[in-house]
Design a protein around this motif. Sequence first.
Motif, PDB file in Angstrom:
ATOM      1  N   ASP A 162       0.833  -1.232   0.021  1.00  0.00           N
ATOM      2  CA  ASP A 162      -0.016   0.020  -0.026  1.00  0.00           C
ATOM      3  C   ASP A 162       0.752   1.119  -0.139  1.00  0.00           C
ATOM      4  OD1 ASP A 162      -2.255  -1.398  -0.173  1.00  0.00           O
ATOM      5  OD2 ASP A 162      -2.698  -1.217   2.239  1.00  0.00           O
ATOM      6  N   ILE A 163       2.045   1.303   0.612  1.00  0.00           N
ATOM      7  CA  ILE A 163       2.815   2.316   0.835  1.00  0.00           C
ATOM      8  C   ILE A 163       3.537   2.670  -0.519  1.00  0.00           C
ATOM      9  CG2 ILE A 163       5.262   3.302   1.639  1.00  0.00           C
ATOM     10  CD1 ILE A 163       4.631   1.893   4.198  1.00  0.00           C
ATOM     11  N   VAL A 164       3.734   1.868  -1.260  1.00  0.00           N
ATOM     12  CA  VAL A 164       4.495   1.746  -2.659  1.00  0.00           C
ATOM     13  C   VAL A 164       3.538   2.082  -3.619  1.00  0.00           C
ATOM     14  CG1 VAL A 164       5.858   0.328  -4.501  1.00  0.00           C
ATOM     15  CG2 VAL A 164       6.235   0.190  -1.989  1.00  0.00           C
ATOM     16  N   ARG A 165       2.440   1.543  -3.583  1.00  0.00           N
ATOM     17  CA  ARG A 165       1.250   1.914  -4.356  1.00  0.00           C
ATOM     18  C   ARG A 165       1.208   3.236  -4.472  1.00  0.00           C
ATOM     19  NH1 ARG A 165      -4.134   1.983  -3.932  1.00  0.00           N
ATOM     20  NH2 ARG A 165      -4.108   1.057  -1.747  1.00  0.00           N
ATOM     21  N   LYS A 166       1.041   3.791  -3.267  1.00  0.00           N
ATOM     22  CA  LYS A 166       0.634   5.352  -3.059  1.00  0.00           C
ATOM     23  C   LYS A 166       1.477   6.317  -3.328  1.00  0.00           C
ATOM     24  CE  LYS A 166      -3.034   4.054   0.097  1.00  0.00           C
ATOM     25  NZ  LYS A 166      -3.673   4.047   1.785  1.00  0.00           N
ATOM     26  N   LEU A 167       2.765   5.802  -3.539  1.00  0.00           N
ATOM     27  CA  LEU A 167       3.896   6.869  -3.929  1.00  0.00           C
ATOM     28  C   LEU A 167       3.556   7.211  -5.295  1.00  0.00           C
ATOM     29  CD1 LEU A 167       6.907   5.157  -2.070  1.00  0.00           C
ATOM     30  CD2 LEU A 167       5.672   7.349  -1.609  1.00  0.00           C
ATOM     31  N   PRO A 168       4.336   8.283  -5.708  1.00  0.00           N
ATOM     32  CA  PRO A 168       4.178   9.057  -7.224  1.00  0.00           C
ATOM     33  C   PRO A 168       4.877   8.096  -8.264  1.00  0.00           C
ATOM     34  CG  PRO A 168       5.428  10.383  -5.961  1.00  0.00           C
ATOM     35  CD  PRO A 168       4.803   9.308  -4.986  1.00  0.00           C
ATOM     36  N   ASP A 169       4.621   8.099  -9.461  1.00  0.00           N
ATOM     37  CA  ASP A 169       5.112   7.514 -10.619  1.00  0.00           C
ATOM     38  C   ASP A 169       6.566   8.080 -10.550  1.00  0.00           C
ATOM     39  OD1 ASP A 169       3.246   5.736 -11.341  1.00  0.00           O
ATOM     40  OD2 ASP A 169       2.570   6.795 -12.955  1.00  0.00           O
ATOM     41  N   GLY A 170       7.875   7.052 -10.875  1.00  0.00           N
ATOM     42  CA  GLY A 170       8.929   7.459 -11.126  1.00  0.00           C
ATOM     43  C   GLY A 170       9.508   7.699  -9.557  1.00  0.00           C
ATOM     44  N   ALA A 171       9.089   7.541  -8.512  1.00  0.00           N
ATOM     45  CA  ALA A 171      10.029   7.787  -7.242  1.00  0.00           C
ATOM     46  C   ALA A 171      10.839   6.752  -7.109  1.00  0.00           C
ATOM     47  CB  ALA A 171       8.883   7.620  -6.186  1.00  0.00           C
ATOM     48  N   GLN A 172      12.046   7.096  -6.223  1.00  0.00           N
ATOM     49  CA  GLN A 172      12.981   6.154  -5.865  1.00  0.00           C
ATOM     50  C   GLN A 172      12.940   5.840  -4.440  1.00  0.00           C
ATOM     51  OE1 GLN A 172      15.829   4.824  -7.887  1.00  0.00           O
ATOM     52  NE2 GLN A 172      14.269   5.729  -9.657  1.00  0.00           N
ATOM     53  N   LEU A 173      12.968   4.530  -4.040  1.00  0.00           N
ATOM     54  CA  LEU A 173      12.714   4.134  -2.934  1.00  0.00           C
ATOM     55  C   LEU A 173      13.866   3.694  -2.077  1.00  0.00           C
ATOM     56  CD1 LEU A 173       9.734   2.945  -4.139  1.00  0.00           C
ATOM     57  CD2 LEU A 173       9.435   2.399  -1.874  1.00  0.00           C
ATOM     58  N   GLU A 174      14.007   4.118  -0.884  1.00  0.00           N
ATOM     59  CA  GLU A 174      15.298   3.607  -0.028  1.00  0.00           C
ATOM     60  C   GLU A 174      14.931   2.932   0.958  1.00  0.00           C
ATOM     61  OE1 GLU A 174      18.620   5.880   2.682  1.00  0.00           O
ATOM     62  OE2 GLU A 174      19.275   6.061   0.491  1.00  0.00           O
ATOM     63  N   LEU A 175      15.354   1.485   1.001  1.00  0.00           N
ATOM     64  CA  LEU A 175      15.055   0.557   2.202  1.00  0.00           C
ATOM     65  C   LEU A 175      16.260   0.394   2.901  1.00  0.00           C
ATOM     66  CD1 LEU A 175      12.672  -0.307  -0.166  1.00  0.00           C
ATOM     67  CD2 LEU A 175      12.499  -2.338   1.274  1.00  0.00           C
ATOM     68  N   GLU A 176      16.395   0.595   4.231  1.00  0.00           N
ATOM     69  CA  GLU A 176      17.326   0.580   5.076  1.00  0.00           C
ATOM     70  C   GLU A 176      16.977  -0.161   6.623  1.00  0.00           C
ATOM     71  OE1 GLU A 176      21.124   3.282   6.781  1.00  0.00           O
ATOM     72  OE2 GLU A 176      19.131   4.360   5.964  1.00  0.00           O
ATOM     73  N   GLN A 177      17.627  -1.032   6.937  1.00  0.00           N
ATOM     74  CA  GLN A 177      17.672  -1.516   8.239  1.00  0.00           C
ATOM     75  C   GLN A 177      18.864  -1.152   8.936  1.00  0.00           C
ATOM     76  OE1 GLN A 177      17.355  -5.938   8.535  1.00  0.00           O
ATOM     77  NE2 GLN A 177      16.274  -5.915  10.084  1.00  0.00           N
ATOM     78  N   GLY A 178      18.626  -0.372   9.972  1.00  0.00           N
ATOM     79  CA  GLY A 178      19.851   0.103  10.668  1.00  0.00           C
ATOM     80  C   GLY A 178      20.363  -1.223  11.871  1.00  0.00           C
ATOM     81  N   PRO A 179      20.912  -0.290  12.738  1.00  0.00           N
ATOM     82  CA  PRO A 179      21.304  -1.073  13.766  1.00  0.00           C
ATOM     83  C   PRO A 179      20.181  -1.964  14.663  1.00  0.00           C
ATOM     84  CG  PRO A 179      22.261   0.950  13.976  1.00  0.00           C
ATOM     85  CD  PRO A 179      21.426   0.900  12.840  1.00  0.00           C
ATOM     86  N   ASP A 180      18.816  -1.232  14.605  1.00  0.00           N
ATOM     87  CA  ASP A 180      17.931  -1.798  15.160  1.00  0.00           C
ATOM     88  C   ASP A 180      17.305  -2.775  14.187  1.00  0.00           C
ATOM     89  OD1 ASP A 180      15.611  -2.815  16.481  1.00  0.00           O
ATOM     90  OD2 ASP A 180      14.540  -0.606  16.494  1.00  0.00           O
ATOM     91  N   ALA A 181      17.395  -4.051  14.468  1.00  0.00           N
ATOM     92  CA  ALA A 181      16.955  -5.038  13.403  1.00  0.00           C
ATOM     93  C   ALA A 181      15.475  -5.072  13.453  1.00  0.00           C
ATOM     94  CB  ALA A 181      17.441  -6.720  13.728  1.00  0.00           C
ATOM     95  N   GLY A 182      14.853  -4.678  14.327  1.00  0.00           N
ATOM     96  CA  GLY A 182      13.344  -4.480  14.789  1.00  0.00           C
ATOM     97  C   GLY A 182      12.629  -3.778  13.688  1.00  0.00           C
ATOM     98  N   ARG A 183      13.347  -2.887  12.816  1.00  0.00           N
ATOM     99  CA  ARG A 183      12.678  -1.605  12.190  1.00  0.00           C
ATOM    100  C   ARG A 183      13.245  -1.771  10.863  1.00  0.00           C
ATOM    101  NH1 ARG A 183       9.747  -1.634  15.896  1.00  0.00           N
ATOM    102  NH2 ARG A 183       9.191   0.408  17.348  1.00  0.00           N
ATOM    103  N   VAL A 184      12.552  -1.279   9.999  1.00  0.00           N
ATOM    104  CA  VAL A 184      12.854  -0.983   8.422  1.00  0.00           C
ATOM    105  C   VAL A 184      12.537   0.484   8.000  1.00  0.00           C
ATOM    106  CG1 VAL A 184      12.976  -1.836   6.002  1.00  0.00           C
ATOM    107  CG2 VAL A 184      12.983  -3.579   7.693  1.00  0.00           C
ATOM    108  N   ASN A 185      13.284   1.213   7.586  1.00  0.00           N
ATOM    109  CA  ASN A 185      13.171   2.484   7.157  1.00  0.00           C
ATOM    110  C   ASN A 185      12.797   2.540   5.986  1.00  0.00           C
ATOM    111  OD1 ASN A 185      13.383   3.685   9.934  1.00  0.00           O
ATOM    112  ND2 ASN A 185      15.758   3.483   9.624  1.00  0.00           N
ATOM    113  N   ILE A 186      11.921   3.488   5.371  1.00  0.00           N
ATOM    114  CA  ILE A 186      11.587   3.652   3.919  1.00  0.00           C
ATOM    115  C   ILE A 186      11.558   5.193   3.716  1.00  0.00           C
ATOM    116  CG2 ILE A 186       9.780   3.207   2.138  1.00  0.00           C
ATOM    117  CD1 ILE A 186       8.866   0.667   3.535  1.00  0.00           C
ATOM    118  N   LYS A 187      12.322   5.416   2.552  1.00  0.00           N
ATOM    119  CA  LYS A 187      12.323   6.910   2.134  1.00  0.00           C
ATOM    120  C   LYS A 187      11.969   6.772   0.753  1.00  0.00           C
ATOM    121  CE  LYS A 187      16.283   7.989   5.280  1.00  0.00           C
ATOM    122  NZ  LYS A 187      17.503   8.373   5.635  1.00  0.00           N
ATOM    123  N   ALA A 188      11.268   7.933   0.395  1.00  0.00           N
ATOM    124  CA  ALA A 188      10.929   8.276  -0.872  1.00  0.00           C
ATOM    125  C   ALA A 188      10.653   9.671  -1.108  1.00  0.00           C
ATOM    126  CB  ALA A 188       9.791   7.355  -1.396  1.00  0.00           C
ATOM    127  N   GLY A 189      11.465  10.701  -1.890  1.00  0.00           N
ATOM    128  CA  GLY A 189      11.199  11.988  -1.871  1.00  0.00           C
ATOM    129  C   GLY A 189      11.092  12.560  -0.434  1.00  0.00           C
TER     130      GLY A 189
END
Length: 374
Positions: free
Chosen positions: A76-103
Amino acid sequence: MRVTIERSAFLKALNHVQSVVERRNTIPILSNVLVQSDKDKVRLTATDLDIEIVETVPAETARNGAATVPAHMLYDIVRKLPDGAQLELEQGPDAGRVNIKAGRSRFQLQALPPEDFPDLSSGELGNSFTVSSGELRRLIEKTRFAISTEETRYYLNGIYLHQAKEHVSGAAMLRAVATDGHRLAQSQVALPEGASGMPGIIVPRKTVLEVVKLIEGDDTEVQVSLSSSKIRFAAGNLVLTSKLIDGTFPDYERVIPRNHDKTLEVDAKSFSDAVDRVSTISLEKSRAVKLMLAEGRMTLVVNNPDSGSAEEEVAVDYTKDPLEIGFNSRYLLDVAGQITADSMRFELQDAGSPTVVRDPKDEQSLYVLMPMRV
């Protein structure tokens, strides 16, 4: 893990894999999709313990790793992002979280340990062959409507895929059959190289529906690998692995009549439209329609003691003795929907015997309907 991925490619892959994830799960990790980054690609895996779908998409990988995140939420997150967006997925030191950045958008999703994610693809699959996506889709689409939904006869809840001999020529064929006990659908293609000696297997209904959604075009090569308990379909960057139904499919050949003495040919659209019209007033439970055959014509009759009656005449090519035979109207419409020619051919014996329906343009498919008392 840290990767950058293009939105449209990611969305397409997520759409494929998340379709097998059940909305409600008693096992939390089955609600998640496994995201694995390696070199310049990301592999997405989802499963319900009966089916596993894996798809690989290109990505820019800064740090390899793996995480599992909620499948439907990520989709649902990816579907609602604008066309052409670049997503960055990152799992940092906290293995229980994944961060998603787009614009300017930022999301943080809870993650579960990837090592807990089940692996359905392990195990040896002894038989392997290649079939075109067009042939595979035809085998499925010509037969799936007849799959039983009755859970007690679980061995009918799928398509029986097996090696068979063509009835007239004796040529080796790959045949698909489905039946619910009231109707039967059969379609076949020439036996692919490598399929000789394969076990007869029952592919579950859900797997059949997923395969049809996933294979694209008619010319794609699909690698099919199977054992007596699993089947795998691989096409391009996508792999679907499924458990098979553990049961014995009935001897369907016994219900296909070969010694009919009456043949009827009718315009497929005229027949379908007439059945659809007269069945409007049929009883919801039985949906019965009577076909009254006489030379050159067929009269369709429906009687409903609660609402009235209906009758319609259709011109047919029929020269034998008069015959009255009843069928479930929905089953007639399902079969008519499979006909690609302008006309459809009925092969009949009497009011109590199964009737074979054929498509004059498709000699590799046939349909059997059990009659009803009307």
